[in-house]
Design an enzyme around this catalytic site. Sequence first.
Site, PDB file in Angstrom:
ATOM      1  N   THR A 221     114.693 -10.555  76.201  1.00  0.00           N
ATOM      2  CA  THR A 221     115.716 -11.136  75.303  1.00  0.00           C
ATOM      3  C   THR A 221     116.722 -10.389  75.152  1.00  0.00           C
ATOM      4  O   THR A 221     116.979  -9.274  75.860  1.00  0.00           O
ATOM      5  CB  THR A 221     115.074 -11.080  73.968  1.00  0.00           C
ATOM      6  OG1 THR A 221     113.675 -11.693  73.666  1.00  0.00           O
ATOM      7  CG2 THR A 221     115.685 -11.297  72.643  1.00  0.00           C
ATOM      8  N   ARG A 249     106.647 -23.441  71.935  1.00  0.00           N
ATOM      9  CA  ARG A 249     106.212 -22.184  71.431  1.00  0.00           C
ATOM     10  C   ARG A 249     107.471 -21.529  70.950  1.00  0.00           C
ATOM     11  O   ARG A 249     108.595 -21.515  71.602  1.00  0.00           O
ATOM     12  CB  ARG A 249     105.634 -20.977  72.260  1.00  0.00           C
ATOM     13  CG  ARG A 249     105.472 -19.717  71.912  1.00  0.00           C
ATOM     14  CD  ARG A 249     106.505 -18.821  72.563  1.00  0.00           C
ATOM     15  NE  ARG A 249     105.984 -17.415  72.094  1.00  0.00           N
ATOM     16  CZ  ARG A 249     107.031 -16.403  72.255  1.00  0.00           C
ATOM     17  NH1 ARG A 249     108.227 -16.690  72.843  1.00  0.00           N
ATOM     18  NH2 ARG A 249     106.708 -15.181  71.904  1.00  0.00           N
ATOM     19  N   THR A 272     113.292  -6.894  70.817  1.00  0.00           N
ATOM     20  CA  THR A 272     113.186  -7.621  72.011  1.00  0.00           C
ATOM     21  C   THR A 272     111.715  -7.281  72.601  1.00  0.00           C
ATOM     22  O   THR A 272     111.120  -6.078  71.913  1.00  0.00           O
ATOM     23  CB  THR A 272     113.871  -7.307  73.345  1.00  0.00           C
ATOM     24  OG1 THR A 272     113.797  -5.949  73.397  1.00  0.00           O
ATOM     25  CG2 THR A 272     115.445  -7.475  72.833  1.00  0.00           C
ATOM     26  N   GLY A 273     111.127  -8.004  73.344  1.00  0.00           N
ATOM     27  CA  GLY A 273     109.533  -7.991  73.335  1.00  0.00           C
ATOM     28  C   GLY A 273     108.774  -8.842  72.858  1.00  0.00           C
ATOM     29  O   GLY A 273     109.344 -10.016  72.493  1.00  0.00           O
TER      30      GLY A 273
HETATM   31  N1  GLY Z   1     111.194 -11.744  71.915  1.00  0.00           N
HETATM   32  C1  GLY Z   1     111.285 -12.960  72.460  1.00  0.00           C
HETATM   33  C2  GLY Z   1     110.177 -13.735  72.419  1.00  0.00           C
HETATM   34  O1  GLY Z   1     109.020 -13.388  71.978  1.00  0.00           O
HETATM   35  O2  GLY Z   1     110.083 -15.226  72.456  1.00  0.00           O
END
Ligand code: GLY
Length: 372
Positions: A221, A249, A272-273
């Site tokens: 991200t 999702r 992010t993650g």
């Molecule tokens: N952090 C991005 C996601 O899990 O979609």
Amino acid sequence: MSVSRRSFLQGAAAAAAGTLVAGTSEGMARTKAPGTAIDRERRRSPGGPVVVASGNGLPATAKAAEMILAGRDPLDAVVAGVNIVELDPDDHSVGYGGLPNEDGVVQLDSCVMHGPTHNAGAVAALQNIKTPSRVAQLVMERTDHVLIVGEGALRFAKAHGFREENLLTDAARRQWLKWKEARRGGDWLSPAGAEVEGDDQASASHDVMRGPGGAEFTYGTINCCGLDTSGDLAGVTTTSGLSYKIPGRVGDSPIIGAGLYVDNDVGAAGATGRGEAAILNCGSYTIVELMRQGRTPTEACLELLRRVVAHNVDPRLRRPNGEPDFGLIFYAVRKDGLYGSASIRSGRQFAVNSEGRNRLEDCAYLFEGQHE
Ligand code: GLY
């Protein structure tokens, strides 16, 4: 500003008492007396812009700082910054070139938040538009809603003149094929003698791991938060989300309070993650609230990650020693210009622009070792 200098200094003392490694400017100051970090940071950034982003965000921090210095609103600046990464086909975690869902379709999520108006906009599961962050900004500016998803988000974007384009690059399609072909018991077969590991066109994103069959795999991200010369804050998060996800999702990136939060009196934070962990712990909102209580940005990010670890009881998401088996990184900037970032695992970096310098700095972390 609702956070007093005194409470900031108390937060600095708490950070100095921390035991975890922090490679940020804030962390390096932990060897000094409590309070030194804050005083030094204030001297180093007397009203100049401070822009913080994930490790793939160096072009974004440079662009955003340049625009803030030219007098542009901090939200326009950070969105223009992340547009560079969204349009980069070599970053497989964001926008054009992002890794697709399990059907081979790229679905993008993004949100923006503007400190001075405490307003936000977001899109989720948006297809065929290269710059979802710009659509998210338009949701904020041209509707009285915060989040528009799927087909409705695409129609909204087209109504505002965005062109539909195929976002699946050949490189991303090849990674998706590798992933399909590696699924046990499936009908899709690799060519005889095919290389399993690696790819000569690997993603530019720092968050990319290797999954089954050597296919790239990412929760990657870009998050970017900026503080302008008047003390106003803004942030943006944008992503192609979890690679090969179930269609529809949605992760944390378009969720205000999870993948991004801005309070113009206190600071901004983003993630992010693994988005599910950021959502389940109201990650970015909680970090801003911890900064309101006097924590430094790094300490607030670390505290949130400790909660993620404590709440992560599902054995499918844990290593045998109990540590989380996924990556998650938070980034934060406080209204006084102090900034920081923390990751579950070591070896991660984040992008910073302050004092006229654009660079990568080390994230603080909880556990040694990569998450691959
Ligand atoms: N952090 C991005 C996601 O899990 O979609």
